[in-house]
Write a protein that holds these residues in place. Sequence first.
Motif, short mmCIF file in Angstrom:
data_model
loop_
_atom_site.label_atom_id
_atom_site.label_comp_id
_atom_site.label_asym_id
_atom_site.label_seq_id
_atom_site.Cartn_x
_atom_site.Cartn_y
_atom_site.Cartn_z
N SER A 95 0.83 -1.20 0.00
CA SER A 95 0.00 0.00 0.00
C SER A 95 0.86 1.26 0.00
O SER A 95 0.56 2.24 -0.70
CB SER A 95 -0.94 0.00 1.21
N ALA A 96 1.95 1.23 0.77
CA ALA A 96 2.86 2.38 0.79
C ALA A 96 3.53 2.55 -0.56
O ALA A 96 3.75 3.67 -1.03
CB ALA A 96 3.90 2.19 1.89
N LEU A 97 3.85 1.42 -1.20
CA LEU A 97 4.49 1.48 -2.51
C LEU A 97 3.54 2.09 -3.54
O LEU A 97 3.93 2.95 -4.34
CB LEU A 97 4.91 0.07 -2.93
N ASP A 98 2.27 1.66 -3.51
CA ASP A 98 1.28 2.20 -4.45
C ASP A 98 1.08 3.69 -4.24
O ASP A 98 0.98 4.47 -5.19
CB ASP A 98 -0.05 1.46 -4.29
N GLU A 99 1.02 4.09 -2.97
CA GLU A 99 0.84 5.51 -2.67
C GLU A 99 2.03 6.33 -3.15
O GLU A 99 1.86 7.40 -3.75
CB GLU A 99 0.65 5.69 -1.16
N ALA A 100 3.24 5.82 -2.92
CA ALA A 100 4.45 6.53 -3.36
C ALA A 100 4.49 6.61 -4.88
O ALA A 100 4.93 7.63 -5.45
CB ALA A 100 5.69 5.83 -2.82
N ARG A 101 4.04 5.56 -5.54
CA ARG A 101 4.03 5.59 -7.01
C ARG A 101 3.06 6.63 -7.53
O ARG A 101 3.36 7.37 -8.47
CB ARG A 101 3.66 4.20 -7.54
N ARG A 119 11.01 9.25 -2.21
CA ARG A 119 10.01 8.48 -1.45
C ARG A 119 9.65 7.18 -2.17
O ARG A 119 9.45 6.14 -1.53
CB ARG A 119 8.76 9.34 -1.23
N LEU A 120 9.58 7.24 -3.49
CA LEU A 120 9.27 6.03 -4.25
C LEU A 120 10.39 5.00 -4.09
O LEU A 120 10.13 3.81 -3.88
CB LEU A 120 9.08 6.37 -5.73
N ARG A 121 11.63 5.47 -4.19
CA ARG A 121 12.75 4.56 -4.02
C ARG A 121 12.74 3.90 -2.65
O ARG A 121 12.97 2.70 -2.50
CB ARG A 121 14.07 5.30 -4.23
N ARG A 122 12.46 4.69 -1.63
CA ARG A 122 12.44 4.16 -0.26
C ARG A 122 11.32 3.16 -0.06
O ARG A 122 11.44 2.22 0.72
CB ARG A 122 12.33 5.30 0.74
#
Length: 463
Positions: A95-101, A119-122
């Motif tokens: 979910s965090a990955l999708d939000e960052a994307r 943020r996306l990389r992290r």
Amino acid sequence: MNNVVKPPSTEAEGASARTMRERLGALLGRRSEALSPWVLRRTLSELQAINDPAISDVEGGRLAAGVAGWYAQASPEERRDCWLLMSQQFAPDVSALDEARREYEAALGKPGEAEAEVRLRRSFSSPRTRLLQRFAAFPEGMRFLVDLRAELLPHLKSDKRLVALDAELEALFSTWFDVAFLDLKRISWESPAALVEKLIKYEAVHDITSWADAKNRLDEDRRCYGFFHPRLPGEPLIFVEVALLQGLAGSMPPLLDETADASDLGKATTAIFYSISNTQTGLRGVSFGDSLIKRVVETLRAEFPQLKEFATLSPIPGLRSWLTKQAPDLWAGTAARTRQAIEKQLGQNGLEAVAVMAALDKPKELDEKSPLGRWLQAAAARFLGKELASNGRPLDAVARFHLGNGARVERLNWLGDPSAKGVKQSYGLMVNYLYDLKRLDKHRAQLAKGSVPVAKAVENLMD
């Protein structure tokens, strides 16, 4: 850690197996499960404690050492449960990955694009990374992780759930074991006996058959180097064996002849790398890069400034298996004139590919200039100089290493390795890869474009 038991793989067992989520939530275990739900939850809790961002890396390493102590006494099945916990319970937050994307896509072309990219990389970084880093923090942690991966590798085909853990380990090892962080040390006959014993044990290209054989490879007209990691003291990761000669070497027996006179180092113009052995199964797939060869070359040039040529005398381990599969097509595509000449040589008309392959099984009885000998060399030249995998990399493992480091295919050597192993792998053929220090980048770029760098003599064999 060597007695690896493969996980159940039958359809019946697979159909009834509980997922890790189900097992963690259960009250009772099944007879076929290594760790009970209670022990599984306790193990997960211990792994989560190691990974806690609120504690220091030192404390995390201390806790990791405790789990490693349990792991050392665990059965193969219990260890596999530990791998599954590491692999499945410490994955990235989707979910965090999708939000960052989404944030990154919305920020494209705007002032906040760079911060959104960070943020996306992290978000791609998984908790598993910190977990493994903390296992590496205690004194024996690096050894623990390398051995863990060595035991894990045989299970990857049968249990894809472990792929993520393996990929994470390989990525971390690629950084931790970069050649720039390794110590290069010469190994001689005066080195500790334990180190010479490891050279004998781990030699993967040409078996060392005796102490006299080992002494010959460590004599003054040879050079042998070991790469060591500071966290694995006394444990060589790679051995590189070098002969110092006048010109290219075309055959292994003279290099391994214990009774031969020592070479005149003052006249040596060529350094021949005739064996490069990786001692650690757990580091399989970790690329040490062209820096490995460059560091040895720099060391040799500092001691012997007259050296002008740096090359290998290498096996072709993938040749026989490739030729066995490709023989029908290769034979069908052979020019009629060449086919007739081979049929005349063998005294048979209307030869099929299977008969040709049978005739190649005794290469010591063949003349390299005979029609069949030339046909074999043409096939080998094609294997090394033209055939690439779908990913654009050479088919042969040794070729991938040297060509990927910027070498070129310089010369094929008939019966370069007449040993049983050499005949089994490549009908005795060996190859010289030449490291032209001024053209390494050019050769790598050429390979990246799908063209293998080969010398004219090898090109001519393919005609």
